[in-house]
Write a protein that holds these residues in place. Structure first.
Motif, short mmCIF file in Angstrom:
data_model
loop_
_atom_site.label_atom_id
_atom_site.label_comp_id
_atom_site.label_asym_id
_atom_site.label_seq_id
_atom_site.Cartn_x
_atom_site.Cartn_y
_atom_site.Cartn_z
N HIS A 91 -35.79 60.34 -3.99
CA HIS A 91 -35.56 59.14 -4.79
C HIS A 91 -34.43 58.29 -4.23
CE1 HIS A 91 -32.84 62.23 -6.13
NE2 HIS A 91 -32.12 61.34 -6.79
N LEU A 100 -24.23 60.55 -0.74
CA LEU A 100 -24.13 61.17 -2.07
C LEU A 100 -22.95 62.15 -2.20
CD1 LEU A 100 -25.46 61.47 -4.92
CD2 LEU A 100 -26.61 63.49 -4.01
N ASP A 128 -31.60 52.44 12.52
CA ASP A 128 -32.59 51.46 12.04
C ASP A 128 -33.36 51.95 10.83
OD1 ASP A 128 -33.67 53.41 13.68
OD2 ASP A 128 -35.39 52.17 14.21
N HIS A 131 -32.21 52.08 5.42
CA HIS A 131 -32.66 51.71 4.08
C HIS A 131 -34.06 52.20 3.76
CE1 HIS A 131 -29.23 49.21 2.81
NE2 HIS A 131 -29.02 49.23 4.12
N ALA A 132 -34.59 53.06 4.62
CA ALA A 132 -35.92 53.62 4.35
C ALA A 132 -35.79 54.76 3.34
CB ALA A 132 -36.52 54.14 5.65
N TYR A 133 -36.90 55.07 2.68
CA TYR A 133 -36.95 56.26 1.84
C TYR A 133 -37.48 57.42 2.68
CZ TYR A 133 -35.82 53.78 -2.42
OH TYR A 133 -35.15 53.08 -3.38
N ASN A 136 -41.02 57.73 4.08
CA ASN A 136 -41.49 56.86 5.16
C ASN A 136 -41.04 57.32 6.53
OD1 ASN A 136 -42.75 55.10 3.33
ND2 ASN A 136 -40.80 54.09 2.92
N TYR B 135 -27.49 63.49 -10.38
CA TYR B 135 -27.82 62.70 -9.20
C TYR B 135 -29.07 63.17 -8.47
CZ TYR B 135 -23.17 60.88 -9.93
OH TYR B 135 -22.06 60.29 -10.49
N VAL B 136 -29.45 64.41 -8.66
CA VAL B 136 -30.57 64.94 -7.88
C VAL B 136 -31.76 65.34 -8.76
CG1 VAL B 136 -31.30 66.76 -6.28
CG2 VAL B 136 -29.05 65.69 -6.02
N PRO B 139 -33.11 62.44 -11.98
CA PRO B 139 -33.87 61.26 -11.52
C PRO B 139 -35.29 61.63 -11.09
CG PRO B 139 -31.69 61.25 -10.54
CD PRO B 139 -31.84 62.57 -11.25
N GLN B 140 -35.45 62.82 -10.53
CA GLN B 140 -36.79 63.23 -10.11
C GLN B 140 -37.59 63.75 -11.29
OE1 GLN B 140 -37.04 65.29 -6.21
NE2 GLN B 140 -34.82 65.19 -6.22
N ARG B 143 -39.41 61.01 -13.54
CA ARG B 143 -40.72 60.51 -13.12
C ARG B 143 -41.83 61.43 -13.60
NH1 ARG B 143 -39.94 57.01 -8.27
NH2 ARG B 143 -37.70 57.01 -7.96
N ASP B 217 -41.05 51.05 -6.63
CA ASP B 217 -39.68 51.20 -6.14
C ASP B 217 -39.63 51.75 -4.72
OD1 ASP B 217 -38.07 50.36 -8.05
OD2 ASP B 217 -37.27 52.31 -8.64
N ARG B 218 -40.42 52.82 -4.55
CA ARG B 218 -40.33 53.54 -3.30
C ARG B 218 -41.23 52.95 -2.23
NH1 ARG B 218 -40.54 59.92 -4.08
NH2 ARG B 218 -41.05 59.61 -6.24
N ILE B 221 -40.41 49.10 -0.45
CA ILE B 221 -39.30 48.99 0.49
C ILE B 221 -39.62 49.82 1.72
CG2 ILE B 221 -36.85 49.40 0.84
CD1 ILE B 221 -37.30 49.23 -2.57
N THR B 222 -40.02 49.14 2.76
CA THR B 222 -40.36 49.85 3.99
C THR B 222 -39.25 49.59 5.00
OG1 THR B 222 -41.55 47.93 4.75
CG2 THR B 222 -42.82 49.61 3.62
N THR B 223 -39.43 50.15 6.16
CA THR B 223 -38.40 50.02 7.17
C THR B 223 -38.32 48.60 7.72
OG1 THR B 223 -40.05 50.91 8.65
CG2 THR B 223 -38.31 52.40 7.91
N THR B 226 -35.28 46.62 6.95
CA THR B 226 -34.01 47.24 7.31
C THR B 226 -33.08 46.35 8.13
OG1 THR B 226 -35.11 49.36 7.23
CG2 THR B 226 -32.95 49.30 8.25
N ALA B 229 -31.35 43.88 5.94
CA ALA B 229 -30.40 44.55 5.05
C ALA B 229 -29.13 44.95 5.80
CB ALA B 229 -31.06 45.77 4.43
N LEU B 230 -29.34 45.37 7.03
CA LEU B 230 -28.18 45.78 7.82
C LEU B 230 -27.30 44.59 8.18
CD1 LEU B 230 -29.56 48.52 10.20
CD2 LEU B 230 -27.81 48.76 8.46
N GLU B 233 -24.90 43.66 5.62
CA GLU B 233 -23.73 44.50 5.54
C GLU B 233 -22.82 44.36 6.75
OE1 GLU B 233 -26.14 47.84 3.05
OE2 GLU B 233 -24.92 48.46 4.74
N VAL B 235 -23.46 44.94 9.94
CA VAL B 235 -23.50 46.01 10.94
C VAL B 235 -24.04 45.47 12.26
CG1 VAL B 235 -24.55 48.21 11.54
CG2 VAL B 235 -23.77 47.77 9.23
#
Lengths: 240, 235
Positions: A91, A100, A128, A131-133, A136, B135-136, B139-140, B143, B217-218, B221-223, B226, B229-230, B233, B235
């Motif tokens: 998650h 974490l 790279d 930000h992936a889960y 993926n 935290y672990v 959340p799981q 679902r 949610d999951r 959001i693919t790579t 990224t 997003a970087l 920040e 980077v």
């Protein structure tokens, strides 16, 4: 760094570890090899208290792991662990997996933890994928994230429980090379593995376990090249 | 004097439907929170907590809801004679006690369904019991909780018609009154049924929406995003 004295572990009547004495020195890389069911994974899991021990003594970096008075979480902060099935938190994004423990356990500030996490992800070649889960990522990528996650707590010892056994053969190399880099940097490592090539090249010592005891241990060149015990010879003839 | 079914009756039934919603929303929310606490107790390392939670679940699940409603109605005034609870509060107490037991089982099952490797990975990082849950594990587990929880809430909405026996005028009770006034039970109860159907459908849609949202949610959001997003920040 790690001192194990007369370690016994029983599940009910079944004795998995039958008296193990061993020492791991600082900066040493030790590979545990042996047939399945020989107790090597159980032995590894006793080192950070994932298994409670039946009798004996386990001490890591000066903490007596099996002592009730020891806060097991302070031991675990100093001991990183990498699992066969990666066990990334599905998650959370890659970066949050790595951040974490530093933020929630060590109480390090977000920005500092993020910088450290990015540095570690860069080190394992996954900058790279920040930000992936986990879902993926390939198995090899997930395992490298898992290594970064363990390193984020600045452990003094890293435990690897068959880190490449769940990976496709062509991916194994990318994980082993990260581990090799770590070894070169002087990390103390205990590795349960079936990768005999890795054990031979990278380990300072190879330990052959069978039937819950250490049958033979020493310089990998000697253990692999000139095994002293029949059981070791037998095992090696099957896997090499 | 009998009269025919009219707008005023529809309005009365709508009011009954709102009471049913209020009843189920209140006992659903409180019952779910209690159920979560009981579910956590049932999976905790403490033997006493596990035993208490399990005993509660077996006890309440072994009693018909109607009996729980009677206990609330006759029992509470016996124990607290000064307290004169309105029928709504009595009904909420009965349904909450009932809901908590079933939700506890749903939470227990969902927490146990989080793979052992996840617990171990959290432990190996040095997370203590509560941090590990927060935290672990939870959340799981959340679902996993949603589909059976929605199923239970839909059953609860229909079961809540049982509180009609203690005189609380929710949807079914309103239906009975109007059916007697109009001598048209078929039409009246058809309208009542449609109200239940609409409420339950709404809850089911809400559940679907939540499930889709949390899986989106999951997935969305693919790579690909990224690099951007970087950059943000620095980077």
């Amino acid at each position: 760094m790690i001192i194990v004295k007369d370690l016994h572990k029983k599940y009910g009547a079944h004795e998995v570890l039958r008296g193990i004495d061993y020492r791991v020195e600082e900066q040493e890389v030790v590979c545990l090899i042996g047939p399945s069911g020989s107790g090597k994974s159980t032995f590894l899991r006793c080192l950070n208290g994932l298994e409670t021990i039946t009798s004996g003594e386990v001490s890591v970096n000066g903490h007596l792991v099996n002592d009730r008075k020891t806060d097991i979480n302070t031991v675990r902060r100093e001991v990183g662990m990498v699992f066969q099935h990666f066990n990334l938190f599905p998650h959370l994004r890659v970066i949050d997996n790595v951040m974490l423990a530093p933020t929630k356990v060590a109480g390090i500030g977000k920005e500092q933890a993020r910088a450290k996490a990015l540095e570690l992800l860069d080190k394992v070649g996954l900058k790279d994928k920040t930000h992936a889960y986990p879902a993926n990522l390939s198995g090899g990528q997930q395992q490298r994230v898992a290594i970064a996650r363990a390193l984020a707590m600045d452990p003094v010892v890293m435990l690897f429980d068959e880190p490449t056994s769940a990976l496709d053969p062509e991916i194994v190399g990318e994980v082993l090379s990260v581990m090799q880099d770590l070894a070169r940097e002087g990390m103390t490592m205990v590795v349960v593995t079936h990768e005999m090539g890795f054990a031979r090249e990278v380990a300072d010592r190879a330990v052959f376990m069978d039937g819950g005891v250490i049958v033979e241990q020493g310089d990998p060149a000697q253990v692999f090249g000139d095994p002293q015990h029949e059981r070791t010879r037998n095992f090696l003839s099957k896997v090499l | 004097m009998l009269r025919s079914f009219g707008w005023q009756d529809l309005e009365a039934l709508a009011r009954g439907a709102l009471w049913t919603i209020a009843l189920c929303a209140t006992s659903g929310v409180i019952g779910t929170l209690l159920g979560m606490v009981l579910g956590l107790a049932a999976t905790s390392p403490s033997r006493i907590a596990r035993w208490l939670a399990t005993a509660y679940v077996y006890f309440i699940r072994g009693i018909p809801l109607l009996i729980i409603v009677f206990f609330a109605y006759f029992g509470i005034p016996l124990i607290f004679p000064e307290l004169s609870l309105p029928a709504f509060a009595t009904a909420v107490i009965a349904l909450t006690v009932f809901t908590a037991a079933y939700m506890a089982e749903i939470f227990r099952g969902s927490i146990n369904a989080v793979p052992k490797g996840q617990w171990e990975a959290a432990e190996a990082l040095g997370l203590g019991y509560f941090k590990k849950l927060r935290y672990v594990v939870l959340p799981q587990a959340m679902r996993i909780v949603v589909p059976p929880a929605i199923g239970f809430l839909i059953a609860l909405i229909k079961d809540s018609s049982l509180v009609t026996v203690i005189g609380f005028v929710e949807l079914t009770h309103a239906g009975t009154i109007i059916s007697n006034l109009t001598a048209n039970p078929i039409l009246t109860y058809s309208v009542v049924a449609v109200f239940y159907l609409v409420i339950c459908y709404g809850v089911a849609r809400l559940g679907r929406w939540y499930e889709q949202r949390s899986s989106a949610d999951r997935k969305t959001i693919t790579t690909e995003e990224t690099p951007a997003a970087l950059e943000l920040e620095g980077v």
